[in-house]
Motif scaffolding. Structure first.
Motif, PDB file in Angstrom:
ATOM      1  N   GLY A  25       0.761  -1.229   0.000  1.00 39.11           N
ATOM      2  CA  GLY A  25       0.000   0.000   0.000  1.00 39.11           C
ATOM      3  C   GLY A  25       0.790   1.277   0.000  1.00 39.11           C
ATOM      4  N   GLU A  26       2.076   1.228   0.158  1.00 34.17           N
ATOM      5  CA  GLU A  26       2.770   2.495   0.175  1.00 34.17           C
ATOM      6  C   GLU A  26       4.180   2.381  -0.332  1.00 34.17           C
ATOM      7  N   THR A  27       4.568   3.429  -1.022  1.00 35.61           N
ATOM      8  CA  THR A  27       5.934   3.561  -1.478  1.00 35.61           C
ATOM      9  C   THR A  27       6.286   5.024  -1.388  1.00 35.61           C
ATOM     10  N   ARG A 105       7.384  13.481   1.789  1.00 35.72           N
ATOM     11  CA  ARG A 105       8.336  12.434   1.422  1.00 35.72           C
ATOM     12  C   ARG A 105       7.675  11.179   0.870  1.00 35.72           C
ATOM     13  N   SER A 106       6.388  11.048   1.095  1.00 35.60           N
ATOM     14  CA  SER A 106       5.706   9.849   0.597  1.00 35.60           C
ATOM     15  C   SER A 106       4.256  10.175   0.301  1.00 35.60           C
ATOM     16  N   ARG A 107       3.648   9.380  -0.596  1.00 30.29           N
ATOM     17  CA  ARG A 107       2.225   9.540  -0.856  1.00 30.29           C
ATOM     18  C   ARG A 107       1.418   9.094   0.362  1.00 30.29           C
ATOM     19  N   SER A 133       7.949   4.573  10.298  1.00 27.58           N
ATOM     20  CA  SER A 133       7.844   5.989   9.888  1.00 27.58           C
ATOM     21  C   SER A 133       8.552   6.347   8.589  1.00 27.58           C
ATOM     22  N   ALA A 134       9.407   5.474   8.060  1.00 25.90           N
ATOM     23  CA  ALA A 134      10.172   5.840   6.856  1.00 25.90           C
ATOM     24  C   ALA A 134       9.295   5.820   5.599  1.00 25.90           C
ATOM     25  N   PRO A 135       9.472   6.740   4.693  1.00 26.25           N
ATOM     26  CA  PRO A 135      10.509   7.775   4.676  1.00 26.25           C
ATOM     27  C   PRO A 135      10.164   9.046   5.453  1.00 26.25           C
ATOM     28  N   GLY A 136       8.945   9.152   5.990  1.00 24.42           N
ATOM     29  CA  GLY A 136       8.697  10.285   6.875  1.00 24.42           C
ATOM     30  C   GLY A 136       7.461  11.119   6.590  1.00 24.42           C
ATOM     31  N   GLY A 137       6.609  10.653   5.712  1.00 20.49           N
ATOM     32  CA  GLY A 137       5.406  11.430   5.363  1.00 20.49           C
ATOM     33  C   GLY A 137       4.509  11.703   6.569  1.00 20.49           C
ATOM     34  N   LEU A 155      12.732   0.308  10.553  1.00 18.73           N
ATOM     35  CA  LEU A 155      13.852  -0.561  10.204  1.00 18.73           C
ATOM     36  C   LEU A 155      14.843   0.186   9.316  1.00 18.73           C
ATOM     37  N   LEU A 156      14.301   1.093   8.537  1.00 21.43           N
ATOM     38  CA  LEU A 156      15.115   1.779   7.539  1.00 21.43           C
ATOM     39  C   LEU A 156      15.667   3.086   8.073  1.00 21.43           C
ATOM     40  N   GLU A 157      16.822   3.435   7.547  1.00 20.52           N
ATOM     41  CA  GLU A 157      17.419   4.718   7.880  1.00 20.52           C
ATOM     42  C   GLU A 157      16.542   5.823   7.295  1.00 20.52           C
ATOM     43  N   GLU A 168      16.377   4.308  13.983  1.00 23.91           N
ATOM     44  CA  GLU A 168      16.498   3.245  12.976  1.00 23.91           C
ATOM     45  C   GLU A 168      16.585   1.926  13.744  1.00 23.91           C
ATOM     46  N   LYS A 169      15.472   1.225  13.806  1.00 21.02           N
ATOM     47  CA  LYS A 169      15.432   0.022  14.644  1.00 21.02           C
ATOM     48  C   LYS A 169      14.211  -0.809  14.306  1.00 21.02           C
ATOM     49  N   ASP A 170      14.342  -2.102  14.511  1.00 28.91           N
ATOM     50  CA  ASP A 170      13.204  -3.017  14.331  1.00 28.91           C
ATOM     51  C   ASP A 170      12.284  -2.867  15.543  1.00 28.91           C
ATOM     52  N   PHE A 171      11.036  -2.512  15.281  1.00 31.50           N
ATOM     53  CA  PHE A 171      10.115  -2.296  16.399  1.00 31.50           C
ATOM     54  C   PHE A 171       9.793  -3.597  17.132  1.00 31.50           C
ATOM     55  N   THR A 172      10.049  -4.742  16.494  1.00 29.82           N
ATOM     56  CA  THR A 172       9.781  -6.014  17.167  1.00 29.82           C
ATOM     57  C   THR A 172      10.927  -6.408  18.110  1.00 29.82           C
ATOM     58  N   ASP A 173      12.037  -5.675  18.080  1.00 26.69           N
ATOM     59  CA  ASP A 173      13.124  -5.951  19.040  1.00 26.69           C
ATOM     60  C   ASP A 173      12.600  -5.738  20.461  1.00 26.69           C
ATOM     61  N   LEU A 195       3.083   0.542  10.062  1.00 27.59           N
ATOM     62  CA  LEU A 195       3.977  -0.610   9.946  1.00 27.59           C
ATOM     63  C   LEU A 195       3.443  -1.580   8.893  1.00 27.59           C
ATOM     64  N   ALA A 196       4.306  -1.960   7.982  1.00 26.97           N
ATOM     65  CA  ALA A 196       3.881  -2.887   6.929  1.00 26.97           C
ATOM     66  C   ALA A 196       5.033  -3.838   6.628  1.00 26.97           C
ATOM     67  N   PRO A 197       4.842  -5.123   6.867  1.00 26.06           N
ATOM     68  CA  PRO A 197       5.896  -6.079   6.532  1.00 26.06           C
ATOM     69  C   PRO A 197       5.960  -6.274   5.027  1.00 26.06           C
TER      70      PRO A 197
HETATM   71  C1  LIG Z   1       4.132   2.019   4.425  1.00 27.21           C
HETATM   72  S1  LIG Z   1       5.734   2.324   5.025  1.00 27.21           S
HETATM   73  C2  LIG Z   1       5.513   3.729   6.071  1.00 27.21           C
HETATM   74  C3  LIG Z   1       5.324   5.031   5.341  1.00 27.21           C
HETATM   75  C4  LIG Z   1       5.287   6.194   6.297  1.00 27.21           C
HETATM   76  N1  LIG Z   1       4.067   6.192   7.097  1.00 27.21           N
HETATM   77  C5  LIG Z   1       5.362   7.505   5.589  1.00 27.21           C
HETATM   78  O1  LIG Z   1       4.417   8.283   5.664  1.00 27.21           O
HETATM   79  O2  LIG Z   1       6.372   7.808   4.959  1.00 27.21           O
HETATM   80  C6  LIG Z   1       5.890   1.027   6.174  1.00 27.21           C
HETATM   81  C7  LIG Z   1       7.185   1.051   6.951  1.00 27.21           C
HETATM   82  O3  LIG Z   1       7.128   0.052   7.961  1.00 27.21           O
HETATM   83  C8  LIG Z   1       8.469  -0.317   8.201  1.00 27.21           C
HETATM   84  N2  LIG Z   1       8.532  -1.538   8.985  1.00 27.21           N
HETATM   85  C9  LIG Z   1       8.059  -2.768   8.668  1.00 27.21           C
HETATM   86  N3  LIG Z   1       8.328  -3.642   9.647  1.00 27.21           N
HETATM   87  C10 LIG Z   1       8.977  -2.945  10.628  1.00 27.21           C
HETATM   88  C11 LIG Z   1       9.512  -3.290  11.888  1.00 27.21           C
HETATM   89  N4  LIG Z   1       9.439  -4.536  12.354  1.00 27.21           N
HETATM   90  N5  LIG Z   1      10.098  -2.333  12.630  1.00 27.21           N
HETATM   91  C12 LIG Z   1      10.197  -1.064  12.162  1.00 27.21           C
HETATM   92  N6  LIG Z   1       9.711  -0.674  10.967  1.00 27.21           N
HETATM   93  C13 LIG Z   1       9.111  -1.600  10.190  1.00 27.21           C
HETATM   94  C14 LIG Z   1       9.046  -0.454   6.811  1.00 27.21           C
HETATM   95  O4  LIG Z   1      10.449  -0.411   6.842  1.00 27.21           O
HETATM   96  C15 LIG Z   1       8.409   0.732   6.103  1.00 27.21           C
HETATM   97  O5  LIG Z   1       9.268   1.840   6.081  1.00 27.21           O
END
Ligand SMILES: C[S@@+](CC[C@H](N)C(=O)[O-])C[C@H]1O[C@@H](n2cnc3c(N)ncnc32)[C@H](O)[C@@H]1O
Length: 279
Positions: A25-27, A105-107, A133-137, A155-157, A168-173, A195-197
């Motif tokens: 759903g998002e890029t 930064r994102s749609r 939150s990446a890329p930050g929209g 997860l992403l920088e 920059e961290k895995d929220f499941t940690d 959050l989207a896997p």
């Molecule tokens: C749809 S994108 C978010 C877009 C963001 N809301 C925006 O407005 O730019 C989903 C994000 O969830 C992150 N994500 C997925 N699993 C994650 C995890 N376990 N911990 C942290 N981030 C995670 C992905 O890396 C991705 O950047």
């Protein structure tokens, strides 16, 4: 849960799309105001964005421009057809263009804006946690609404955003929730989760994975919110997530589902919105 807010025309069945190895759903938007896609691990490789159909072409000048883009994409060498489809869809997506023009930064930003328009959630001075939150929209939207503090985790920088703390961290940690809370330094008014896997294309697997993240986010919200606070999480339509809904109903005054227009109709994603945290 009431589905009063669910738009029936958007209720596409799960699995209507071919397998994709990308968050559903998002890029991020390309171009100005958007991060360099190549600079974002995971998001950066267009090879990871697979299997999407493009939207309809527009008439007139837009159609000509779109056709030129299409031909340029079509003739690109060495690009997989799945990447070409993704690129073609991006080039024709009105929200991608809008995000570029308006500096988001994102749609995905428009999803939070439309959720806020529907439920009147964001207020100046709020303390907001943004999960995935990446890329930050969404961070940008929260700050524009006057949030006094925004903490994002992904997860992403992420490129820095003035006024926000980005982890920059895995929220499941195991230590992620406490790190986010420590950055907040107090209770939050809002926990929002996009959050989207990475999706596998297997309906049940994808649904379970996104619900697991949404449940984690919901438990975090209940530990973090002030009374009266709200929670938003991305979920998939068409699956059974009754545990999550029962949990939210027990902890919030009102729980709704809503699919914003900016959420692609072919995507099975929707959002659950829980308002009035009981504390
Ligand atoms: C749809 S994108 C978010 C877009 C963001 N809301 C925006 O407005 O730019 C989903 C994000 O969830 C992150 N994500 C997925 N699993 C994650 C995890 N376990 N911990 C942290 N981030 C995670 C992905 O890396 C991705 O950047």
């Amino acid at each position: 849960m009431s589905d009063d807010d669910q738009k029936p025309e958007d209720a596409t069945p799960d699995g209507s799309e071919p397998a994709e190895n990308q968050p559903d759903g998002e890029t991020p938007a390309a171009g100005e105001g958007a991060p360099d896609q190549a600079g974002l691990p995971g998001w950066g490789s267009s090879d990871k964005r697979r299997g999407r159909r493009s939207g309809p072409m527009k008439k007139g000048g837009d159609a000509r421009a779109a056709k030129q883009m299409f031909e340029r994409v079509k003739t690109a060498r060495g690009r997989k057809s799945s990447s070409t489809r993704w690129l073609q869809r991006q080039l024709n997506d009105p929200y991608v263009k809008k995000a570029q023009m308006e500096g988001y930064r994102s749609r995905a930003a428009y999803k939070l804006l439309q959720l806020d328009e529907r439920f009147k959630l964001l207020k100046p001075g709020m303390r907001v946690v943004d999960l995935g939150s990446a890329p930050g929209g969404w961070v940008q939207v929260a700050l524009k609404s006057g949030a006094s503090e925004v903490v994002g985790i992904d997860l992403l920088e992420m490129e820095a955003i003035a006024g926000a703390t980005l982890l920059e961290k895995d929220f499941t940690d195991a230590d992620a929730p406490s790190l986010v809370k420590a950055e907040m330094g107090g209770a939050a008014d809002a926990v929002v989760s996009d959050l989207a896997p990475w999706t596998t294309g297997h309906k049940t697997t994808d649904h379970l994975r996104i619900v697991a993240l949404a449940e984690l986010a919901a438990h975090f919200a209940v530990e973090t919110l002030k009374p009266g606070g709200f929670f938003i999480a991305k979920v998939f339509q068409g699956g059974s997530d009754s545990d999550l809904l029962n949990f939210l109903k027990a902890n919030f005054e009102k729980v709704r589902h809503f699919k914003p227009d900016a959420s692609r109709s072919e995507s099975a994603e929707t959002f659950v919105v829980a308002m009035g945290f009981k504390g």
